[in-house]
Motif scaffolding. Structure first.
Motif, PDB file in Angstrom:
ATOM      1  N   PHE A  63       0.945  -1.116  -0.213  1.00  0.00           N
ATOM      2  CA  PHE A  63       0.122   0.218  -0.138  1.00  0.00           C
ATOM      3  C   PHE A  63       0.738   1.373  -0.007  1.00  0.00           C
ATOM      4  CE2 PHE A  63      -2.433   3.116   2.762  1.00  0.00           C
ATOM      5  CZ  PHE A  63      -3.444   3.739   1.997  1.00  0.00           C
ATOM      6  N   ASP A  64       2.169   1.293   0.970  1.00  0.00           N
ATOM      7  CA  ASP A  64       2.657   2.923   0.958  1.00  0.00           C
ATOM      8  C   ASP A  64       3.332   2.333  -0.586  1.00  0.00           C
ATOM      9  OD1 ASP A  64       1.558   2.979   3.736  1.00  0.00           O
ATOM     10  OD2 ASP A  64       4.004   1.867   4.114  1.00  0.00           O
ATOM     11  N   LEU A  65       3.489   1.600  -1.304  1.00  0.00           N
ATOM     12  CA  LEU A  65       4.351   2.104  -2.383  1.00  0.00           C
ATOM     13  C   LEU A  65       4.001   2.411  -3.380  1.00  0.00           C
ATOM     14  CD1 LEU A  65       6.942   1.289  -4.361  1.00  0.00           C
ATOM     15  CD2 LEU A  65       6.715  -1.203  -4.876  1.00  0.00           C
ATOM     16  N   ALA A  66       1.942   1.860  -3.146  1.00  0.00           N
ATOM     17  CA  ALA A  66       1.283   2.395  -4.509  1.00  0.00           C
ATOM     18  C   ALA A  66       0.806   3.618  -4.249  1.00  0.00           C
ATOM     19  CB  ALA A  66      -0.092   1.384  -4.560  1.00  0.00           C
ATOM     20  N   VAL A  67       1.158   4.233  -3.214  1.00  0.00           N
ATOM     21  CA  VAL A  67       0.694   5.278  -2.670  1.00  0.00           C
ATOM     22  C   VAL A  67       2.053   5.845  -3.067  1.00  0.00           C
ATOM     23  CG1 VAL A  67       0.910   7.377  -1.169  1.00  0.00           C
ATOM     24  CG2 VAL A  67      -0.737   5.582  -0.868  1.00  0.00           C
ATOM     25  N   ASN A  68       3.440   5.956  -2.761  1.00  0.00           N
ATOM     26  CA  ASN A  68       4.055   6.529  -3.421  1.00  0.00           C
ATOM     27  C   ASN A  68       4.626   6.872  -4.770  1.00  0.00           C
ATOM     28  OD1 ASN A  68       5.326   6.984  -0.407  1.00  0.00           O
ATOM     29  ND2 ASN A  68       6.541   4.959  -1.280  1.00  0.00           N
ATOM     30  N   LEU A  69       3.668   5.551  -5.471  1.00  0.00           N
ATOM     31  CA  LEU A  69       3.712   6.037  -7.392  1.00  0.00           C
ATOM     32  C   LEU A  69       2.415   6.758  -7.645  1.00  0.00           C
ATOM     33  CD1 LEU A  69       5.127   1.985  -7.562  1.00  0.00           C
ATOM     34  CD2 LEU A  69       6.269   4.166  -8.214  1.00  0.00           C
ATOM     35  N   GLY A  70       1.758   6.240  -6.509  1.00  0.00           N
ATOM     36  CA  GLY A  70       0.618   7.690  -7.766  1.00  0.00           C
ATOM     37  C   GLY A  70      -0.264   6.498  -7.511  1.00  0.00           C
ATOM     38  N   TYR A  76      15.539  -2.913   2.527  1.00  0.00           N
ATOM     39  CA  TYR A  76      15.463  -3.011   3.587  1.00  0.00           C
ATOM     40  C   TYR A  76      16.601  -4.249   3.999  1.00  0.00           C
ATOM     41  CZ  TYR A  76      15.123  -8.443   2.797  1.00  0.00           C
ATOM     42  OH  TYR A  76      14.517  -9.483   2.244  1.00  0.00           O
ATOM     43  N   LEU A  77      16.823  -4.337   4.893  1.00  0.00           N
ATOM     44  CA  LEU A  77      18.270  -5.211   5.679  1.00  0.00           C
ATOM     45  C   LEU A  77      17.639  -6.137   6.617  1.00  0.00           C
ATOM     46  CD1 LEU A  77      19.122  -1.487   5.622  1.00  0.00           C
ATOM     47  CD2 LEU A  77      20.392  -1.812   7.721  1.00  0.00           C
ATOM     48  N   ASN A  78      18.550  -7.023   6.418  1.00  0.00           N
ATOM     49  CA  ASN A  78      17.922  -8.211   7.354  1.00  0.00           C
ATOM     50  C   ASN A  78      18.920  -8.884   8.271  1.00  0.00           C
ATOM     51  OD1 ASN A  78      20.842  -8.684   6.419  1.00  0.00           O
ATOM     52  ND2 ASN A  78      20.820 -10.093   4.210  1.00  0.00           N
ATOM     53  N   ALA A 108      11.890  21.879   9.649  1.00  0.00           N
ATOM     54  CA  ALA A 108      11.738  20.490  10.348  1.00  0.00           C
ATOM     55  C   ALA A 108      10.142  20.143  10.770  1.00  0.00           C
ATOM     56  CB  ALA A 108      12.333  20.724  11.779  1.00  0.00           C
ATOM     57  N   ARG A 109       9.035  21.276  10.479  1.00  0.00           N
ATOM     58  CA  ARG A 109       8.028  20.761  10.934  1.00  0.00           C
ATOM     59  C   ARG A 109       7.217  19.890   9.618  1.00  0.00           C
ATOM     60  NH1 ARG A 109       5.718  26.034  14.278  1.00  0.00           N
ATOM     61  NH2 ARG A 109       7.433  26.119  15.651  1.00  0.00           N
ATOM     62  N   CYS A 110       8.145  20.523   8.861  1.00  0.00           N
ATOM     63  CA  CYS A 110       7.122  19.707   7.477  1.00  0.00           C
ATOM     64  C   CYS A 110       8.185  18.443   7.326  1.00  0.00           C
ATOM     65  CB  CYS A 110       7.499  21.227   6.085  1.00  0.00           C
ATOM     66  SG  CYS A 110       6.852  22.368   6.650  1.00  0.00           S
ATOM     67  N   HIS A 111       9.059  17.863   7.325  1.00  0.00           N
ATOM     68  CA  HIS A 111      10.275  16.852   7.325  1.00  0.00           C
ATOM     69  C   HIS A 111       9.375  15.915   6.966  1.00  0.00           C
ATOM     70  CE1 HIS A 111      14.398  17.417   8.448  1.00  0.00           C
ATOM     71  NE2 HIS A 111      13.709  18.310   7.287  1.00  0.00           N
ATOM     72  N   PRO A 112       9.259  15.324   5.707  1.00  0.00           N
ATOM     73  CA  PRO A 112       8.195  13.926   5.453  1.00  0.00           C
ATOM     74  C   PRO A 112       8.697  12.678   6.787  1.00  0.00           C
ATOM     75  CG  PRO A 112       9.351  14.231   3.598  1.00  0.00           C
ATOM     76  CD  PRO A 112       9.217  15.327   4.320  1.00  0.00           C
ATOM     77  N   ARG A 113       7.974  11.634   6.411  1.00  0.00           N
ATOM     78  CA  ARG A 113       8.256  10.642   7.774  1.00  0.00           C
ATOM     79  C   ARG A 113       8.877   9.713   6.940  1.00  0.00           C
ATOM     80  NH1 ARG A 113       4.094   7.711  11.462  1.00  0.00           N
ATOM     81  NH2 ARG A 113       3.900  10.247  11.890  1.00  0.00           N
ATOM     82  N   LEU A 114      10.206   9.558   6.892  1.00  0.00           N
ATOM     83  CA  LEU A 114      11.338   8.136   6.184  1.00  0.00           C
ATOM     84  C   LEU A 114      10.586   7.022   6.987  1.00  0.00           C
ATOM     85  CD1 LEU A 114      14.803  10.088   5.533  1.00  0.00           C
ATOM     86  CD2 LEU A 114      12.659   9.936   3.893  1.00  0.00           C
ATOM     87  N   PRO A 115      11.190   5.677   5.647  1.00  0.00           N
ATOM     88  CA  PRO A 115      10.735   4.743   5.711  1.00  0.00           C
ATOM     89  C   PRO A 115      11.744   4.091   7.530  1.00  0.00           C
ATOM     90  CG  PRO A 115      11.748   4.718   3.475  1.00  0.00           C
ATOM     91  CD  PRO A 115      10.992   6.156   4.240  1.00  0.00           C
ATOM     92  N   ALA A 116      11.387   3.350   8.132  1.00  0.00           N
ATOM     93  CA  ALA A 116      12.134   3.378   8.961  1.00  0.00           C
ATOM     94  C   ALA A 116      12.548   1.838   9.646  1.00  0.00           C
ATOM     95  CB  ALA A 116      11.469   3.022  10.523  1.00  0.00           C
ATOM     96  N   LEU A 143      22.562   2.333  10.363  1.00  0.00           N
ATOM     97  CA  LEU A 143      23.295   2.157   8.588  1.00  0.00           C
ATOM     98  C   LEU A 143      21.781   2.700   8.103  1.00  0.00           C
ATOM     99  CD1 LEU A 143      24.725   0.847   7.374  1.00  0.00           C
ATOM    100  CD2 LEU A 143      23.519  -1.276   7.138  1.00  0.00           C
ATOM    101  N   ALA A 144      20.673   2.505   8.288  1.00  0.00           N
ATOM    102  CA  ALA A 144      19.402   3.241   7.438  1.00  0.00           C
ATOM    103  C   ALA A 144      19.207   4.591   6.554  1.00  0.00           C
ATOM    104  CB  ALA A 144      18.180   2.108   7.530  1.00  0.00           C
ATOM    105  N   GLU A 145      19.861   5.111   7.954  1.00  0.00           N
ATOM    106  CA  GLU A 145      20.258   6.536   7.987  1.00  0.00           C
ATOM    107  C   GLU A 145      21.229   7.346   6.930  1.00  0.00           C
ATOM    108  OE1 GLU A 145      20.214  10.340  11.219  1.00  0.00           O
ATOM    109  OE2 GLU A 145      20.401   8.405  11.612  1.00  0.00           O
TER     110      GLU A 145
END
Length: 375
Positions: A29-36, A107-109, A206-214, A225-227
């Protein structure tokens, strides 16, 4: 027994419910939102994005639902992607590291190894392109790709950042501050502070920063490492992001200055008990400064005590009463008189002389004897 069913009158729903309604996993679902593929609307209460119920009904009524939507967001790794393109996994990895295949997520295994994922639909299109036949069927990898790989080239993190900033910019819409926040979230904070010098603008940004994948718990090695993967690192890439941030900030300042975006609540009255801030350091002006006017008295602070002296409003002191003649005066305190000479030392004291006056009886006898006649 009757049962009352209550339905929500809100025209939107949370992403978790929208994913269930569309038969997608949360990552899909998140990927579908990102792709529009799925349109979202901002939450009026300040939360995350929401999905309109009309959008869900529109997707459910499409041809081939839900398999068609799942195929558009299907992702594959290196092994499955190589089978899909009918090449060896090493050839697939070489093409991806050289930048010809762009990952869509990662992703990180459990070994903290980065696993890149690619859209299956894009891999099919790449393999079907006639100009890519030599890259896929040649016995040896082209020379330019081999030389780049020997030098340690790996454009997968950079290509992911470039693609992801496009996702975030699309979701920001026409809000210039949100678009600037989408660019700033992929830069190092030091680079952001170098481009945006105003602290108030950085706070608004900073208030407008979007949420990056956790990825992993905050502060864990996996999260660090992800950061690092999500932060621009190559010099030319950093320069491109800085230039884009400066451009978007100019647009944000022109359309929505910081003063207009701050809270409109009235400022609190200055506290007269707090000292005024020190003036900024710098050369003093040659014009003498006028003395500051006296501060108004604070009604909450008691006035200082007046100077010592007779109070005109205080009652006059009562005079002491005259001494009573019938009452004996108190005896003076025992002890040496203040004005008496100090006593002589023991060595200088002399015995008192003997009084030459005879006693009273002897004088009377002598007087009687004188009065006898001679005979």
């Amino acid at each position: 027994m009757s049962r009352t069913v209550t339905t929500s009158d809100r025209p939107t729903c949370a992403p978790s419910r929208a994913a269930r309604e569309l038969g997608l996993k949360r990552g899909e679902f998140d990927l579908a939102v990102n792709l529009g593929f799925i349109r979202t609307v901002p939450d009026e209460g300040g939360g995350g994005p929401r999905v309109a119920l009309a959008e869900i009904d529109h997707l459910r009524s499409g041809d081939g639902f839900p398999d068609a939507l799942r195929e558009r967001v299907a992702t594959v790794g290196t092994t499955a992607g190589a089978e899909l393109m009918d090449v060896a996994p090493t050839r697939f990895t070489s093409l991806a590291r050289y930048g010809l295949l762009i990952p869509v997520t990662f992703y990180l295994n459990r070994y903290r190894a980065v696993v890149w994922l690619y859209l299956a639909e894009e891999l099919r299109q790449f393999a079907a392109e006639g100009s890519h036949t030599r890259l896929l069927t040649a016995r040896r990898t082209p020379t330019e790709i081999r030389e780049g790989l020997k030098a340690g080239m790996d454009r997968r993190p950079r290509n992911w950042r470039g693609r992801h900033v496009g996702f975030l910019t699309r979701q920001a819409g026409d809000d210039p501050w949100a678009r600037a926040g989408a660019v700033a979230c992929l830069l190092d904070p030091a680079d952001v502070a170098d481009v945006v010098r105003d602290p108030q603008e950085r706070t608004r940004l900073a208030r407008c920063h979007p949420r990056l994948p956790a990825h992993g718990a905050p502060g864990s090695p996996t999260a660090e490492l992800a950061e690092a993967l999500m932060t621009a690192s190559e010099p030319d890439e950093v320069a491109w992001f800085r230039a884009d941030l400066a451009h978007t900030m100019e647009t944000a300042r022109r359309h929505h200055p910081v003063a207009a975006t701050l809270s409109t609540a009235p400022l609190a009255a200055a506290n007269p008990l707090m000292p005024l801030p020190a003036p900024p350091a710098g050369p003093r002006s040659l014009v003498p400064l006028l003395p500051a006017p006296p501060a108004a008295p604070n009604p909450l602070v008691p006035l200082p005590a007046p100077a010592t002296g007779p109070d005109p409003l205080a009652p006059l002191p009562v005079p002491p009463a005259p001494p009573n003649p019938l009452v004996p005066l108190p005896a003076p305190p025992t002890g040496p008189a203040l004005l008496a000479p100090p006593p002589a030392p023991e060595a200088e004291r002399r015995p008192a002389p003997i009084d030459p006056t005879p006693p009273h009886g002897l004088l009377s006898w002598l007087r009687r004897r004188r009065r006898r006649p001679a005979g």
